[in-house]
Motif scaffolding. Structure first.
Motif, PDB file in Angstrom:
ATOM      1  N   CYS A  38      -7.262  -7.205   3.858  1.00 26.56           N
ATOM      2  CA  CYS A  38      -7.443  -6.053   4.753  1.00 26.56           C
ATOM      3  C   CYS A  38      -8.901  -5.676   4.987  1.00 26.56           C
ATOM      4  CB  CYS A  38      -6.715  -4.834   4.186  1.00 26.56           C
ATOM      5  SG  CYS A  38      -4.967  -5.080   3.862  1.00 26.56           S
TER       6      CYS A  38
ATOM      7  N   ARG B  42      -7.139  -0.435   1.032  1.00 26.83           N
ATOM      8  CA  ARG B  42      -7.444  -1.401   2.102  1.00 26.83           C
ATOM      9  C   ARG B  42      -8.818  -2.015   1.891  1.00 26.83           C
ATOM     10  NH1 ARG B  42      -4.652   2.575   5.413  1.00 26.83           N
ATOM     11  NH2 ARG B  42      -6.617   3.560   6.010  1.00 26.83           N
TER      12      ARG B  42
ATOM     13  N   HIS C 163     -10.790  -3.457   8.006  1.00 34.13           N
ATOM     14  CA  HIS C 163     -10.724  -2.014   7.743  1.00 34.13           C
ATOM     15  C   HIS C 163     -12.046  -1.423   7.280  1.00 34.13           C
ATOM     16  CE1 HIS C 163      -6.523  -1.061   8.512  1.00 34.13           C
ATOM     17  NE2 HIS C 163      -6.254  -2.293   8.106  1.00 34.13           N
TER      18      HIS C 163
ATOM     19  N   GLN D 186       0.826  -1.201   0.000  1.00 37.42           N
ATOM     20  CA  GLN D 186       0.000   0.000   0.000  1.00 37.42           C
ATOM     21  C   GLN D 186       0.863   1.256   0.000  1.00 37.42           C
ATOM     22  OE1 GLN D 186      -2.014   2.037   3.583  1.00 37.42           O
ATOM     23  NE2 GLN D 186      -3.466   0.484   2.925  1.00 37.42           N
TER      24      GLN D 186
END
Length: 649
Positions: free
Chosen positions: A524, A518, A528, A504
């Motif tokens: 993720c 994300r 997230h 990222q």
């Protein structure tokens, strides 16, 4: 000094023996006073069971698109097999496949991906009943009639409790315990038995520290007696009085004789009365009868705590120190029950040191002690001394705020909704409140202007600035802390988080691009999608907790988001959503019980813990509100805090 060495060697052996957790016994417990309930019960008038309704919903909600019709998982979608839930460590950590309550909680807060909280209440419970029974093979019957099955292991006192106790009894010497290594914690608290080191190496270090403590107390005449050297009975009575405080009960004749022998043997050898006093005091400090709590109950049969154990638990929970004379006497007389128990808890709540309470409970609960904070003030245009002074003010603000709510038995919800805080002139200026040329550095209750976005704990500087990094602030950490501390949603990362973060950093440049990355990353997104919208709310506040008017990318602020399936516009709206959901009462109860009973308590994943906490909240509620002081008091008197089961986890 041969006698002393014998005492020390035998004590270290006992430390190693008693420090080992008792073996688990068979399951047993007392019935709870609450009526039985079943989370899988069908609505009134419904002819279908929770299992049958869940089977329909499983396909209506398209759960089979990821998990397949039979729960084996669709090819190419990692960790989607439900039938292997208990054998898949990664999925097990995330979903908690042990019981239907935990599974329903996970479905409610995480499913479907990208649309968390869309299936709540009966929807989550019904799908959990179907999946649990059909695919995982767990019992779907949830009742609150089985009583307390879990046990609390015996544990040693932690370093803060040791220091407080010595200072409370003698007025000096507690600071020596700073030389001990920091205690391991569970959910922030150094009170869980299996986390606290009681090894031989710890015992060896403790002996050195305890020796220094005994010397400091005696050398400073803090033993508090006026006995002539030759007056053996006077010395014996003094040792017995001290022993009563340290052992939390009157000493028996054998213990009194042993202390007298230690004193006399050393006195004969060195001809110094103070040496005898040091040796006798040291033998008490090294005794497991002082060092360990929760040792009376039979861990194989379970049952109610002894009166001594109950006194220990109440005092350690509220003061992080051993019981005072009055509480010890009530326990010895067998009167810690009914109205007398209420009186003693009220007495301690009225007189306890709330600064100390904030240190050992509030800061670990909220994570506002700034431990591990990497913020470099000078790189952010703030003088180091100004930042340190500001941090001290922020921590004091939160201490005074929580203490005010507890002392005055204000609703738990006010922790999130209060339109006031406790500020001095420096914090008022920092928050943008006019001080009218008043530079008073005394903290006082201060109402926020009606147009200010601050409300309650979540917008206080201590709660915002703890997430400061070397440069800037972590909005992810802010989101995680709100969920963990105030909703007890402890999110476990899946997959290679470090690698995902590294990728990222290479691919995304703005904060909004990072959030989007994300959300698009399968590894993720499950966490997230909950963390980021909440953390983003607090872009309204800068790295130091000061209000700002642009987001981190320099764009116009947009702090709207969604939690528990409900939309909000800003931090004030987020607080109201959390209040409406009622998660704070159960979360605060869970954390207080971890601190109190010396084992992990997981409301979201344990039927037993959930039933016990719900019972307390229901009994404490008045006109839909739960008083914070009443909640702590009720938890200390509840079966979960006064009974030991036989299952040690």
């Amino acid at each position: 000094m041969i006698k002393q060495l014998v005492i020390i060697i035998s004590t270290v052996s006992l430390i190693g023996c008693i420090g080992s957790p008792p073996e688990s016994g068979s399951s047993s417990g007392n019935s709870m006073s609450s009526s039985s309930s079943s989370s899988g019960a069908p609505p009134e008038g419904s002819s279908k069971s929770a299992f049958e309704r869940g089977q329909i919903l499983y396909f209506e909600k398209q759960c089979d698109s990821c998990h397949a019709e039979d729960g084996t998982g669709i090819r190419g979608r990692a960790n989607r097999s439900l039938v292997q839930c208990n054998s898949n460590p990664q999925l097990h950590v995330a979903a908690r496949c042990d019981n239907v309550t935990a599974l329903a909680s996970y479905i409610h807060s995480s499913m479907p991906p990208g649309e968390a909280f869309k299936c709540d209440g009966d929807c989550a419970q019904d799908i959990a009943a179907f999946v649990g029974k059909q695919m995982i093979g767990i019992s779907i019957d949830v009742t609150c009639t089985d009583g307390i099955q879990k046990g609390s292991p015996s544990r040693r006192l932690n370093k803060l409790e040791l220091a407080n106790t010595i200072n409370d009894v003698f007025g000096i010497g507690g600071e020596e315990f700073d030389k001990l290594e920091s205690d391991a914690t569970t959910r922030g608290f150094a009170t869980v038995g299996y986390s606290l080191d009681a090894s031989f190496s710890w015992g060896k270090n403790y002996i050195n520290v305890a020796t220094n403590v005994a010397e400091k107390i005696i050398d400073n005449n803090a033993f508090n007696h006026n006995c002539a050297e030759e007056n053996g009975s006077c010395i014996a009575n003094t040792l017995a009085d001290v022993g009563k405080r340290l052992y939390r009960r009157a000493l028996n004749d054998g213990e009194k004789q042993r202390l007298a022998e230690v004193y006399n043997d050393v006195l004969l050898e060195t001809k110094e009365a103070k040496d005898g006093e040091k040796a006798a005091l040291l033998s008490m400090l090294l005794s497991p009868k002082f060092l360990f709590v929760g040792t009376d109950s039979n861990k194989d049969t379970g049952g109610s705590l002894s009166q001594r154990e109950l006194a220990e638990r109440i005092s350690l929970s509220l003061t992080a120190s051993l019981p005072d004379d009055r509480l010890i006497t009530a326990a010895e007389e067998g009167k810690l029950n009914g109205a007398r128990l209420d009186t003693e808890i009220d007495r301690i709540l009225n007189n306890m040191d709330y600064d100390r309470f904030a240190e050992f409970f509030v800061s670990p609960w909220l994570g506002t002690n700034f431990a591990g904070n990497k913020f470099d003030p000078e790189k952010n245009g703030i003088a180091k001394e100004d930042w340190e002074a500001l941090m001290a003010d922020m921590k004091k603000e939160t201490k005074l705020f929580i203490s005010h709510i507890v002392k005055n038995n204000l609703p738990v919800s006010e922790i999130l909704s209060a339109d006031y805080s406790f500020l001095n002139a420096r914090l008022k200026r920092h928050y943008g409140i006019d001080v009218n040329n008043n530079n008073n550095e005394q903290f006082e209750l201060t109402r926020y202007p009606s147009d200010m976005p601050r409300r309650g704990l979540m917008t206080q500087g201590s709660f915002l600035a703890f997430a400061a990094e070397t440069e800037g602030v972590s909005y992810v950490d802010r989101g995680k802390t709100v969920l963990a501390a105030l909703a007890c949603q402890d999110l476990e990362p899946e997959g290679d988080v470090a690698q995902a973060a590294a990728n990222q950093a290479l691919e995304a440049t703005t904060e909004k691009e990072k959030m989007a990355a994300r959300a698009a990353n399968g590894v993720c997104s499950s966490c997230h999608e909950r963390i980021d919208p909440i953390g983003w709310v607090f872009t309204q506040f800068g790295v130091d907790g000061k209000e700002i008017f642009q987001d981190p990318d320099g764009d116009q602020l947009d702090t709207s988001g969604t939690l528990f399936g409900k939309d909000f516009e800003d931090a004030r709206g987020l607080a109201q959503v959390m209040i409406d959901e009622g998660a704070l009462e159960s979360c605060l109860s869970s954390r207080f019980l971890v601190h109190t009973i010396g084992r992990d308590v997981i409301y979201e994943a344990s039927n037993e813990d959930r039933c016990a906490i719900d019972t307390v909240i229901d009994q404490t509620q008045v006109d839909g509100q739960v008083g914070t002081r009443d909640l702590f008091k009720s938890l200390l008197k509840a079966e979960i805090a006064t009974t030991n089961g036989t299952i040690l986890e």
